[in-house]
Write a protein that holds these residues in place. Structure first.
Motif, mmCIF file in Angstrom:
data_model
loop_
_atom_site.group_PDB
_atom_site.id
_atom_site.type_symbol
_atom_site.label_atom_id
_atom_site.label_comp_id
_atom_site.label_asym_id
_atom_site.label_seq_id
_atom_site.Cartn_x
_atom_site.Cartn_y
_atom_site.Cartn_z
ATOM 1 N N ALA A 296 -2.252 -6.130 -2.913
ATOM 2 C CA ALA A 296 -2.247 -5.489 -4.227
ATOM 3 C C ALA A 296 -1.246 -4.340 -4.251
ATOM 4 N N GLY B 292 -8.597 -4.160 1.268
ATOM 5 C CA GLY B 292 -9.025 -5.524 1.557
ATOM 6 C C GLY B 292 -10.089 -5.584 2.633
ATOM 7 N N GLU C 242 -5.506 -0.817 -2.173
ATOM 8 C CA GLU C 242 -6.612 -1.717 -1.833
ATOM 9 C C GLU C 242 -6.513 -2.036 -0.353
ATOM 10 N N GLU D 204 -3.068 -2.519 5.256
ATOM 11 C CA GLU D 204 -4.005 -3.123 4.311
ATOM 12 C C GLU D 204 -4.010 -4.643 4.470
ATOM 13 N N ARG D 205 -5.174 -5.235 4.243
ATOM 14 C CA ARG D 205 -5.286 -6.695 4.247
ATOM 15 C C ARG D 205 -5.086 -7.277 2.861
ATOM 16 N N SER D 206 -4.894 -6.424 1.889
ATOM 17 C CA SER D 206 -4.646 -6.835 0.515
ATOM 18 C C SER D 206 -3.172 -6.633 0.186
#
Length: 219
Positions: free
Chosen positions: A140, A216, A214, A136-138
């Motif tokens: 969260a 992202g 998330e 993930e690039r998030s």
């Protein structure tokens, strides 16, 4: 495994919170029904093949974005090429409720927008090696929901797969959230206890684990 005595909630590590018995049986049964539909179409439940040729013992289906080692896509190019089922709004709300339960006043509920779920099915012999959720690039938090058989969930450190780690028993209905300092901690499932599922959940055997994340990523 669950017993006669209540299991208290616990902060396993900074940002990692275990809330036992969070999902009522009725909600678990609804989730089992939804997972069964997602497991049939448009992309079926499958054993993921790793880049080195190994095959994961858990079976996986995805919603919102399709995960394969080690990237996300909208289509299941390693299965049948179909576009994965959309991530429903009610699952976003469930993720926000879970975050609020775990973090309370410190919860970033208003900005939390999970857009993918990895749904893993464990039979009595399935395992999950120690790994990080880092595609993930998030940053969260990850929301993890357990239904069915109890398992040993091994929650480790952010540096490597070894010690220190903490073993936590996750039973049906349990919530586990990890974010903040623990977002990229290594974790895995070394053991499942067959026969511990409550048939009232709709699970006659095995364990379902839903992780809401998330990505992202943009559409």
């Amino acid at each position: 495994m669950t017993g006669l005595f209540p299991r208290p909630r616990a902060v396993v590590a900074p940002g990692a919170v275990h809330v036992p018995e969070w999902l009522p049986v009725e909600r678990q049964r609804e989730l089992v029904g939804a997972c069964r539909k997602w497991a049939r179409t448009p992309v079926p439940l499958r054993h993921t093949v790793l880049p080195g040729g190994g095959v994961m013992s858990v079976q996986t289906v995805c919603v919102g974005w399709h995960w394969q080692p080690y990237r996300y896509s909208r289509t299941a190019d390693d299965v049948n090429g179909a576009r994965v089922a959309p991530f429903p709004d009610w699952l976003v709300e469930l993720g926000r409720e879970a975050l609020a339960e775990a973090y309370g006043a410190h919860s970033p509920v208003e900005t939390y927008a999970p857009d993918t779920a990895l749904i893993n099915f464990y039979d009595g012999t399935a395992r999950m090696g120690m790994h990080q959720d880092k595609e993930e690039r998030s940053g969260a938090p990850v929301v993890s929901l357990s239904i069915g058989d109890t398992c040993v969930f091994r929650f480790g450190n952010t540096e490597d797969r070894g010690r220190p780690y903490t073993d936590v028993e996750l039973a049906s209905g349990d919530l586990f959230v990890f974010g903040g300092e623990s977002r990229f901690a290594f974790h895995g499932v070394p053991k499942v206890y067959p026969g511990t599922a409550d048939p009232a959940t709709g699970m006659s055997g095995g364990r379902l684990n839903l992780t809401l994340r998330e990505t992202g990523l943009s559409a």
